[in-house]
Each structure stands twice: as structure tokens, then as C-alpha cells.
Design a protein around this motif. Structure first.
Motif, PDB file in Angstrom:
ATOM      1  N   LEU A 131      -9.762 -13.538  -0.861  1.00 35.54           N
ATOM      2  CA  LEU A 131      -9.740 -14.936  -1.299  1.00 35.54           C
ATOM      3  C   LEU A 131      -9.010 -15.099  -2.623  1.00 35.54           C
ATOM      4  O   LEU A 131      -8.322 -16.096  -2.849  1.00 35.54           O
ATOM      5  N   PHE A 132      -9.179 -14.129  -3.510  1.00 39.46           N
ATOM      6  CA  PHE A 132      -8.532 -14.218  -4.822  1.00 39.46           C
ATOM      7  C   PHE A 132      -7.020 -14.288  -4.680  1.00 39.46           C
ATOM      8  O   PHE A 132      -6.351 -15.062  -5.368  1.00 39.46           O
ATOM      9  N   GLU A 133      -6.468 -13.470  -3.792  1.00 41.48           N
ATOM     10  CA  GLU A 133      -5.024 -13.442  -3.591  1.00 41.48           C
ATOM     11  C   GLU A 133      -4.527 -14.731  -2.939  1.00 41.48           C
ATOM     12  O   GLU A 133      -3.498 -15.290  -3.355  1.00 41.48           O
ATOM     13  N   TYR A 134      -5.240 -15.185  -1.915  1.00 43.92           N
ATOM     14  CA  TYR A 134      -4.866 -16.452  -1.283  1.00 43.92           C
ATOM     15  C   TYR A 134      -4.843 -17.576  -2.317  1.00 43.92           C
ATOM     16  O   TYR A 134      -3.909 -18.394  -2.354  1.00 43.92           O
ATOM     17  N   TYR A 135      -5.868 -17.613  -3.145  1.00 46.60           N
ATOM     18  CA  TYR A 135      -6.034 -18.705  -4.108  1.00 46.60           C
ATOM     19  C   TYR A 135      -4.973 -18.657  -5.201  1.00 46.60           C
ATOM     20  O   TYR A 135      -4.324 -19.668  -5.509  1.00 46.60           O
ATOM     21  N   ARG A 136      -4.773 -17.482  -5.789  1.00 48.56           N
ATOM     22  CA  ARG A 136      -3.794 -17.355  -6.866  1.00 48.56           C
ATOM     23  C   ARG A 136      -2.378 -17.649  -6.375  1.00 48.56           C
ATOM     24  O   ARG A 136      -1.596 -18.315  -7.063  1.00 48.56           O
ATOM     25  N   LYS A 137      -2.040 -17.150  -5.189  1.00 53.53           N
ATOM     26  CA  LYS A 137      -0.687 -17.359  -4.676  1.00 53.53           C
ATOM     27  C   LYS A 137      -0.455 -18.826  -4.317  1.00 53.53           C
ATOM     28  O   LYS A 137       0.619 -19.374  -4.598  1.00 53.53           O
ATOM     29  N   ALA A 138      -1.459 -19.461  -3.736  1.00 53.59           N
ATOM     30  CA  ALA A 138      -1.307 -20.863  -3.322  1.00 53.59           C
ATOM     31  C   ALA A 138      -1.044 -21.770  -4.509  1.00 53.59           C
ATOM     32  O   ALA A 138      -0.258 -22.721  -4.414  1.00 53.59           O
ATOM     33  N   TYR A 139      -1.705 -21.481  -5.638  1.00 51.19           N
ATOM     34  CA  TYR A 139      -1.610 -22.383  -6.794  1.00 51.19           C
ATOM     35  C   TYR A 139      -0.932 -21.746  -8.001  1.00 51.19           C
ATOM     36  O   TYR A 139      -0.892 -22.349  -9.071  1.00 51.19           O
ATOM     37  N   GLN A 140      -0.425 -20.498  -7.828  1.00 52.58           N
ATOM     38  CA  GLN A 140       0.274 -19.800  -8.908  1.00 52.58           C
ATOM     39  C   GLN A 140      -0.559 -19.767 -10.187  1.00 52.58           C
ATOM     40  O   GLN A 140      -0.107 -20.173 -11.272  1.00 52.58           O
ATOM     41  N   LEU A 141      -1.780 -19.249 -10.052  1.00 55.60           N
ATOM     42  CA  LEU A 141      -2.717 -19.214 -11.174  1.00 55.60           C
ATOM     43  C   LEU A 141      -2.685 -17.860 -11.872  1.00 55.60           C
ATOM     44  O   LEU A 141      -2.411 -16.834 -11.245  1.00 55.60           O
ATOM     45  N   PRO A 142      -2.984 -17.817 -13.173  1.00 53.09           N
ATOM     46  CA  PRO A 142      -3.061 -16.539 -13.881  1.00 53.09           C
ATOM     47  C   PRO A 142      -4.284 -15.743 -13.446  1.00 53.09           C
ATOM     48  O   PRO A 142      -5.236 -16.293 -12.882  1.00 53.09           O
ATOM     49  N   LYS A 143      -4.249 -14.447 -13.703  1.00 48.55           N
ATOM     50  CA  LYS A 143      -5.303 -13.547 -13.233  1.00 48.55           C
ATOM     51  C   LYS A 143      -6.684 -13.956 -13.717  1.00 48.55           C
ATOM     52  O   LYS A 143      -7.677 -13.837 -12.986  1.00 48.55           O
ATOM     53  N   GLU A 144      -6.785 -14.454 -14.956  1.00 48.90           N
ATOM     54  CA  GLU A 144      -8.089 -14.777 -15.537  1.00 48.90           C
ATOM     55  C   GLU A 144      -8.791 -15.934 -14.825  1.00 48.90           C
ATOM     56  O   GLU A 144      -9.970 -16.191 -15.070  1.00 48.90           O
ATOM     57  N   GLN A 145      -8.084 -16.634 -13.939  1.00 42.31           N
ATOM     58  CA  GLN A 145      -8.710 -17.724 -13.196  1.00 42.31           C
ATOM     59  C   GLN A 145      -9.493 -17.231 -11.982  1.00 42.31           C
ATOM     60  O   GLN A 145     -10.156 -18.006 -11.300  1.00 42.31           O
ATOM     61  N   THR A 146      -9.403 -15.937 -11.714  1.00 42.82           N
ATOM     62  CA  THR A 146     -10.198 -15.303 -10.663  1.00 42.82           C
ATOM     63  C   THR A 146     -10.784 -14.022 -11.241  1.00 42.82           C
ATOM     64  O   THR A 146     -10.080 -13.262 -11.910  1.00 42.82           O
ATOM     65  N   VAL A 147     -12.049 -13.761 -10.980  1.00 45.37           N
ATOM     66  CA  VAL A 147     -12.682 -12.602 -11.607  1.00 45.37           C
ATOM     67  C   VAL A 147     -13.809 -12.054 -10.744  1.00 45.37           C
ATOM     68  O   VAL A 147     -14.515 -12.804 -10.068  1.00 45.37           O
ATOM     69  N   VAL A 148     -13.946 -10.730 -10.786  1.00 46.87           N
ATOM     70  CA  VAL A 148     -15.052 -10.026 -10.141  1.00 46.87           C
ATOM     71  C   VAL A 148     -15.923  -9.422 -11.236  1.00 46.87           C
ATOM     72  O   VAL A 148     -15.442  -8.616 -12.038  1.00 46.87           O
ATOM     73  N   PHE A 149     -17.184  -9.837 -11.288  1.00 44.92           N
ATOM     74  CA  PHE A 149     -18.187  -9.206 -12.157  1.00 44.92           C
ATOM     75  C   PHE A 149     -19.040  -8.309 -11.273  1.00 44.92           C
ATOM     76  O   PHE A 149     -19.566  -8.772 -10.249  1.00 44.92           O
ATOM     77  N   ALA A 150     -19.212  -7.057 -11.650  1.00 46.60           N
ATOM     78  CA  ALA A 150     -19.993  -6.160 -10.798  1.00 46.60           C
ATOM     79  C   ALA A 150     -20.675  -5.078 -11.618  1.00 46.60           C
ATOM     80  O   ALA A 150     -20.094  -4.525 -12.551  1.00 46.60           O
ATOM     81  N   GLN A 151     -21.922  -4.781 -11.225  1.00 47.59           N
ATOM     82  CA  GLN A 151     -22.656  -3.684 -11.848  1.00 47.59           C
ATOM     83  C   GLN A 151     -22.298  -2.337 -11.216  1.00 47.59           C
ATOM     84  O   GLN A 151     -22.591  -1.302 -11.799  1.00 47.59           O
ATOM     85  N   LYS A 152     -21.688  -2.365 -10.044  1.00 47.46           N
ATOM     86  CA  LYS A 152     -21.191  -1.143  -9.410  1.00 47.46           C
ATOM     87  C   LYS A 152     -19.676  -1.126  -9.577  1.00 47.46           C
ATOM     88  O   LYS A 152     -18.972  -1.976  -9.035  1.00 47.46           O
ATOM     89  N   THR A 153     -19.168  -0.148 -10.315  1.00 48.94           N
ATOM     90  CA  THR A 153     -17.742  -0.131 -10.635  1.00 48.94           C
ATOM     91  C   THR A 153     -16.866   0.076  -9.393  1.00 48.94           C
ATOM     92  O   THR A 153     -15.686  -0.288  -9.403  1.00 48.94           O
ATOM     93  N   LYS A 154     -17.427   0.633  -8.325  1.00 47.32           N
ATOM     94  CA  LYS A 154     -16.637   0.825  -7.103  1.00 47.32           C
ATOM     95  C   LYS A 154     -16.198  -0.508  -6.505  1.00 47.32           C
ATOM     96  O   LYS A 154     -15.266  -0.549  -5.694  1.00 47.32           O
ATOM     97  N   LEU A 155     -16.838  -1.594  -6.924  1.00 48.51           N
ATOM     98  CA  LEU A 155     -16.475  -2.912  -6.398  1.00 48.51           C
ATOM     99  C   LEU A 155     -15.190  -3.454  -7.015  1.00 48.51           C
ATOM    100  O   LEU A 155     -14.765  -4.563  -6.686  1.00 48.51           O
ATOM    101  N   LYS A 156     -14.548  -2.653  -7.854  1.00 51.53           N
ATOM    102  CA  LYS A 156     -13.189  -3.016  -8.292  1.00 51.53           C
ATOM    103  C   LYS A 156     -12.263  -3.088  -7.079  1.00 51.53           C
ATOM    104  O   LYS A 156     -11.201  -3.709  -7.118  1.00 51.53           O
ATOM    105  N   VAL A 157     -12.693  -2.478  -5.975  1.00 54.17           N
ATOM    106  CA  VAL A 157     -11.938  -2.526  -4.724  1.00 54.17           C
ATOM    107  C   VAL A 157     -11.774  -3.964  -4.211  1.00 54.17           C
ATOM    108  O   VAL A 157     -10.900  -4.242  -3.384  1.00 54.17           O
ATOM    109  N   CYS A 158     -12.601  -4.879  -4.731  1.00 54.76           N
ATOM    110  CA  CYS A 158     -12.557  -6.270  -4.280  1.00 54.76           C
ATOM    111  C   CYS A 158     -11.470  -7.106  -4.956  1.00 54.76           C
ATOM    112  O   CYS A 158     -11.225  -8.238  -4.543  1.00 54.76           O
ATOM    113  N   THR A 159     -10.826  -6.588  -5.986  1.00 55.00           N
ATOM    114  CA  THR A 159      -9.907  -7.414  -6.767  1.00 55.00           C
ATOM    115  C   THR A 159      -8.621  -7.764  -6.031  1.00 55.00           C
ATOM    116  O   THR A 159      -8.038  -8.823  -6.253  1.00 55.00           O
ATOM    117  N   HIS A 160      -8.158  -6.863  -5.148  1.00 54.63           N
ATOM    118  CA  HIS A 160      -6.946  -7.147  -4.392  1.00 54.63           C
ATOM    119  C   HIS A 160      -6.833  -6.212  -3.202  1.00 54.63           C
ATOM    120  O   HIS A 160      -7.546  -5.210  -3.105  1.00 54.63           O
TER     121      HIS A 160
END
Length: 318
Positions: A121-150
């Protein structure tokens, strides 16, 4: 002479048509010139994933709903609950999170080593509206969830990734989340709360229930902040669900683990609140984590061409 006059007339007509054609070509936009981008909707989206909570300990068995007092007593009348909501894919952390934000099930390792093959969803959203990275964010207590960023998609991928903010496990993460929100006011947020899952794996039943209560309080506090913030108030959505449940008490080691297709692992919780969400709705129409991706894309007015699932139309005010 007649032929000559006709030729002259034809030449004049041809010249006039050619002149119009040149004007048309001049008026066309340069194909290499960057086209203006449409503005995103004013609404923001907060996806809260409470890791590893069975339906029976939250919206399910307890009629008093002691583990989720804020959601049940204060937020329920303002939003929608789906009582038949499921993870129908791999009932683990990484596949569950990726299912929600990509709209497809993928048998990826649960260690965060393999990214999605289709966009998030982050990629769809940023590309559709040409938004900077800080407009989408993943907060996670499990660092393996960095896999969700793209994803690994060549059409989207790292160029449209979300920011990633790791949160300390076994802590109250809200202050760090709010600091980021106040600084950047992101429009699409995933917040993953790990504590219920961690306590379950420790075979700590009381700790597991307490972690569900703490998550309920955090969600209430987050929603209260959104309704008081000048940018977010009246323009925010919050969806709460779980990446997976836990084994039924009669399966293997019971609530301690998860990962099978038993009802305990698959049956999860779902609550939604926001401007176009039905108020006071409790529906038994079946939904899955994949449907969250389609529904968020619909409300954010973006396409999610690789996502499966459906729009949860029963919760949306049309």
C-alpha cells in the motif's frame, strides 16, 4: 485552366489544414515534461496490527470484553466490527502483515529475509501522489517487519518505500509514535504492537491478557490524539486487526504458539473507525486480512492492481 484553379484551391486547403496540424503539435505537452500530480485525499490512515491475539480473548468469548474495555465501551459505537474476520493464509507474523498491506498471501519466511513480490500500500500511495517517504511509515517492535516497507516490484520497490521506525519491545511505544506524528504528520501508517505475541510465546497467560489490555489503551490514546490534532482531527481512519491468532487450547501447546489453520490461529479481530465508516455496525459477513488492502486503497482513491480480496463495502458509508 479549370484544372489549375482546382489545384490552387486544393493547395490552399492543404496549406490551411497543415497549418492547423502544426498548431496542434505545438499545443501538445512535451512528453518529457513532468506532468502535474493530483493531490491526495485529506484523510489519513492508521493500520494498527496487534500481534498474535485470538478472537476469543478480545471480541469473542467474554461478554464483558474485559481485555478491550476502551474499544468495546467507548469506540464501538463510533465504528464497525466484523465478527467473522480471518487470516486464511500462513498464520505467522511476516506473512500476516504482508497479506494486509499487499492484498495477497505469500509463503515468505517469518524472519523478514524475503520481501513481497507485489507492491505494498505504501508504494501504491506514494507513487500515485508522488509523496515523500516520511508521509508513509512503519512502526514496529519486531525489527523483521522492516520487510513491510517496500516490495521487490520493478514498477514500485525501494523508490517508493515507507519510512521505518523500530520501537523497543516490552515498552510503551506511544510516545515515540506521537513524536513522529507531530513532526511529519504522515498520511499512511502501520503500527505493529508485538507484546501480546511475545507474552504468549513466554507461556504467560496473565501477561498475554495484560498486553491485550495495554494495546487497547494504546489504541484509545492514539485515537484521542488524532481527534485533537489540528491536521488529523475528523480526517483520520483507524483499522485494528491481528496478523494471526493462537492455537486453540486443544491444539498442540495451546495459546503459547500459532502457525496452523485451526480456528484459533485463523479467527482474528477487526475494528474500523473513521469519516466514512459505518457507526455502531457489528457484521457477521466474512472478511480476511487481504480485504484491508483493497478497502484502504478504495478510501485513499488509489489503484492496487496486484491486490486480491475485496472492498469491505459493508463497513463503508457510500
Amino acid at each position: 485552366m479549370k484544372f489549375r484553379m482546382n489545384s490552387i484551391k486544393s493547395l490552399k486547403n492543404f496549406s490551411f489544414i497543415g497549418f492547423l496540424g502544426i498548431l496542434a503539435l505545438i499545443s501538445l505537452d512535451d512528453p518529457n515534461e513532468e506532468q502535474p500530480h493530483r493531490s491526495p485525499p485529506q484523510e489519513s490512515f492508521f493500520l494498527v496490527m496487534v500481534d498474535g491475539v485470538r478472537y476469543s480473548e478480545a471480541l469473542g468469548d467474554d461478554p464483558a470484553h474485559q481485555s478491550i474495555p476502551h474499544l468495546w465501551n467507548e469506540l464501538r459505537s463510533q465504528g464497525s466490527i466484523l465478527t467473522e474476520f480471518y487470516n486464511t493464509g500462513p498464520t505467522y507474523t511476516c506473512p500476516g502483515h504482508l497479506g494486509m498491506i499487499t492484498g495477497i498471501w505469500q509463503s515468505v519466511p517469518n524472519d523478514g529475509s524475503q520481501r513481497s513480490i507485489v507492491p505494498t500500500l505504501f508504494e501504491y500511495y506514494r507513487k500515485a501522489y508522488q509523496l515523500p517517504k516520511e508521509q508513509t511509515v512503519v512502526f514496529a517492535q519486531k525489527t523483521k517487519l522492516k520487510v513491510c516497507t517496500h516490495s521487490l516490484s520493478p514498477e514500485y520497490g525501494e523508490a517508493y518505500q515507507a519510512d521505518f521506525v523500530p520501537l523497543k519491545p516490552n515498552s510503551e511505544p506511544l510516545s515515540e509514535v506521537l513524536n513522529y506524528l507531530k513532526t511529519y504528520h504522515p498520511k499512511l501508517v502501520l503500527l505493529s504492537i508485538a507484546e501480546p505475541d511475545l507474552q504468549g510465546h513466554e507461556n504467560n497467560w496473565n501477561g498475554y491478557l495484560k498486553a491485550i489490555q495495554s494495546s487497547d489503551q494504546l489504541i484509545h490514546q492514539l485515537w484521542s490524539f488524532l481527534q485533537q490534532d489540528s491536521i488529523y482531527q475528523q480526517k483520520s481512519y483507524l483499522f485494528m486487526s491481528n496478523d494471526h491468532g493462537r492455537h486453540l487450547d486443544s491444539i498442540r501447546d495451546g495459546f503459547v504458539s500459532h502457525g496452523c489453520p485451526c480456528t484459533g490461529c485463523q479467527h482474528i479481530n477487526f475494528f474500523a473507525i473513521g469519516p466514512r465508516i459505518q457507526k455502531g455496525l457489528i457484521s457477521s459477513k466474512q472478511g480476511t486480512l487481504l480485504d484491508i488492502c483493497k478497502t484502504v486503497a478504495f478510501l485513499l482513491e488509489i489503484e492496487a492492481p496486484y491486490a486480491g480480496g475485496r472492498v469491505l463495502s459493508e463497513i463503508v458509508v457510500h
